[in-house]
Design a protein around this motif. Sequence first.
Motif, mmCIF file in Angstrom:
data_model
loop_
_atom_site.group_PDB
_atom_site.id
_atom_site.type_symbol
_atom_site.label_atom_id
_atom_site.label_comp_id
_atom_site.label_asym_id
_atom_site.label_seq_id
_atom_site.Cartn_x
_atom_site.Cartn_y
_atom_site.Cartn_z
ATOM 1 N N PRO A 95 0.809 -1.233 0.000
ATOM 2 C CA PRO A 95 0.000 0.000 0.000
ATOM 3 C C PRO A 95 0.836 1.274 0.000
ATOM 4 C CG PRO A 95 -0.882 -1.572 1.581
ATOM 5 C CD PRO A 95 0.440 -2.122 1.126
ATOM 6 N N GLN A 96 2.052 1.223 0.544
ATOM 7 C CA GLN A 96 2.908 2.403 0.568
ATOM 8 C C GLN A 96 3.529 2.705 -0.795
ATOM 9 O OE1 GLN A 96 3.600 4.500 3.166
ATOM 10 N NE2 GLN A 96 2.258 3.403 4.568
ATOM 11 N N SER A 97 3.507 1.730 -1.693
ATOM 12 C CA SER A 97 4.255 1.852 -2.951
ATOM 13 C C SER A 97 3.376 2.250 -4.130
ATOM 14 C CB SER A 97 4.961 0.525 -3.258
ATOM 15 O OG SER A 97 4.024 -0.514 -3.473
ATOM 16 N N TRP A 98 2.280 2.956 -3.885
ATOM 17 C CA TRP A 98 1.373 3.285 -4.995
ATOM 18 C C TRP A 98 2.048 4.084 -6.112
ATOM 19 C CZ3 TRP A 98 0.420 8.236 -6.492
ATOM 20 C CH2 TRP A 98 0.711 9.251 -5.576
ATOM 21 N N PRO A 99 3.019 4.997 -5.825
ATOM 22 C CA PRO A 99 3.665 5.676 -6.970
ATOM 23 C C PRO A 99 4.410 4.710 -7.892
ATOM 24 C CG PRO A 99 4.115 6.839 -4.916
ATOM 25 C CD PRO A 99 3.530 5.521 -4.539
ATOM 26 N N VAL A 100 5.129 3.737 -7.279
ATOM 27 C CA VAL A 100 5.866 2.773 -8.090
ATOM 28 C C VAL A 100 4.903 1.805 -8.764
ATOM 29 C CG1 VAL A 100 7.862 1.247 -8.111
ATOM 30 C CG2 VAL A 100 7.648 2.961 -6.329
ATOM 31 N N LEU A 101 3.811 1.465 -8.094
ATOM 32 C CA LEU A 101 2.802 0.610 -8.712
ATOM 33 C C LEU A 101 2.239 1.266 -9.975
ATOM 34 C CD1 LEU A 101 0.843 -0.684 -5.577
ATOM 35 C CD2 LEU A 101 2.217 -2.069 -7.146
ATOM 36 N N SER A 102 1.926 2.555 -9.885
ATOM 37 C CA SER A 102 1.396 3.271 -11.049
ATOM 38 C C SER A 102 2.411 3.304 -12.181
ATOM 39 C CB SER A 102 1.007 4.703 -10.657
ATOM 40 O OG SER A 102 0.027 4.702 -9.649
ATOM 41 N N ALA A 103 3.656 3.649 -11.832
ATOM 42 C CA ALA A 103 4.690 3.715 -12.862
ATOM 43 C C ALA A 103 4.927 2.353 -13.502
ATOM 44 C CB ALA A 103 5.992 4.247 -12.257
ATOM 45 N N SER A 104 4.982 1.304 -12.679
ATOM 46 C CA SER A 104 5.236 -0.040 -13.200
ATOM 47 C C SER A 104 4.093 -0.516 -14.075
ATOM 48 C CB SER A 104 5.459 -1.016 -12.040
ATOM 49 O OG SER A 104 6.587 -0.652 -11.284
ATOM 50 N N PHE A 105 2.858 -0.230 -13.667
ATOM 51 C CA PHE A 105 1.708 -0.656 -14.466
ATOM 52 C C PHE A 105 1.715 0.026 -15.828
ATOM 53 C CE2 PHE A 105 -2.639 -0.244 -15.979
ATOM 54 C CZ PHE A 105 -3.090 -1.552 -15.891
ATOM 55 N N VAL A 106 1.973 1.333 -15.853
ATOM 56 C CA VAL A 106 1.997 2.057 -17.130
ATOM 57 C C VAL A 106 3.104 1.524 -18.026
ATOM 58 C CG1 VAL A 106 2.374 4.312 -18.200
ATOM 59 C CG2 VAL A 106 0.947 4.123 -16.164
ATOM 60 N N ILE A 107 4.298 1.295 -17.450
ATOM 61 C CA ILE A 107 5.417 0.788 -18.243
ATOM 62 C C ILE A 107 5.096 -0.596 -18.797
ATOM 63 C CG2 ILE A 107 7.815 0.004 -18.107
ATOM 64 C CD1 ILE A 107 8.269 2.219 -16.034
ATOM 65 N N ALA A 108 4.593 -1.489 -17.939
ATOM 66 C CA ALA A 108 4.297 -2.856 -18.381
ATOM 67 C C ALA A 108 3.173 -2.869 -19.409
ATOM 68 C CB ALA A 108 3.918 -3.717 -17.175
ATOM 69 N N PHE A 109 2.144 -2.051 -19.209
ATOM 70 C CA PHE A 109 1.040 -1.984 -20.177
ATOM 71 C C PHE A 109 1.554 -1.501 -21.525
ATOM 72 C CE2 PHE A 109 -2.665 -0.335 -22.308
ATOM 73 C CZ PHE A 109 -3.692 -1.170 -21.904
ATOM 74 N N THR A 110 2.442 -0.506 -21.510
ATOM 75 C CA THR A 110 3.005 0.010 -22.755
ATOM 76 C C THR A 110 3.839 -1.050 -23.455
ATOM 77 O OG1 THR A 110 3.054 2.227 -21.789
ATOM 78 C CG2 THR A 110 4.380 1.855 -23.758
ATOM 79 N N TRP A 111 4.631 -1.793 -22.685
ATOM 80 C CA TRP A 111 5.433 -2.876 -23.273
ATOM 81 C C TRP A 111 4.544 -3.856 -24.036
ATOM 82 C CZ3 TRP A 111 8.777 -4.246 -18.375
ATOM 83 C CH2 TRP A 111 9.821 -3.304 -18.260
#
Length: 287
Positions: free
Chosen positions: A200-216
């Motif tokens: 729950p503390q890592s929501w900024p990295v979760l958002s960034a990782s999701f966008v990067i992985a979705f783009t890949w």
Amino acid sequence: MTATSLPPNSAPRVRVRVNRLVLYTVLVALTGLFVGPFGWLILNGLKTSAELAASPVHWLPTDFRWQNFAEAFNLIDFLGYARNSLIIALIYAVLVTLSSAWVGFGFARLEAPGKKTLFGILIGSMMLPQMITLLPTYLIFAKLGMVDTYWPWVFWGLAAAPYLVFLFRQFFAGLPRELEEAAIVDGCGYGMIFWRIFLPQSWPVLSASFVIAFTWSWGDYIAPQLLLSTDKSTLAVAVMTTYVTSAGTPVANLQAAASVMYVVPILLIFLIAQRGFVAGMSTTGLK
């Protein structure tokens, strides 16, 4: 003070204004550099085939052909291919984000022999070109009977991604040790610590990782072309292979119009998650 002397502190103010002007000029130039190709793609999507083939280059279309977008949309099962791309991208993005977070948590907070060596090998694997693993990957999935299914993206997602693991490892390493120590005193295991406290503390990295992985996954052309049949293929493959004449010549203006519509979902996702994406990229290197 003479008539020609400058007011106090005027020189620093002038330097600040000059620095700002230089900074804004560089930012505008970089913005044009990155936005220019997309603008040129839109213009090509509004031209006729003759204008695209003309020499010298026609920078602006004589008549803006907005019907090119409708024709590109109706010529193929655009929504069907987009649905396939969305399913694959969501499966991969969700699974790889969670698995990378779990692996990054292990590297950041757990102690084990050879941990630094394993992390170095993981980071080194990012330098391997995709083409090197293409043939072995296909042979493995063919032996397992997973060709023409979406199972490869499930296993790729569960296997985590080295770059995303690095992002999560850097973020989790910067969280206070007292968080997990207090949880251990309360009887929590590391699994519960990860799910209840660290994730729950890592929501900024979760958002960034999701966008990067979705783009890949959304932008991948090679894997769907190699592993999927035409009916199950993605929009990236359809845009590159479907808009052709009977002689096999690409219809460039329709390809450009379809490419614009193909890019729009990525832009919308980035705009929605922009704040979390920027925060995640800017905080993963901080202790």
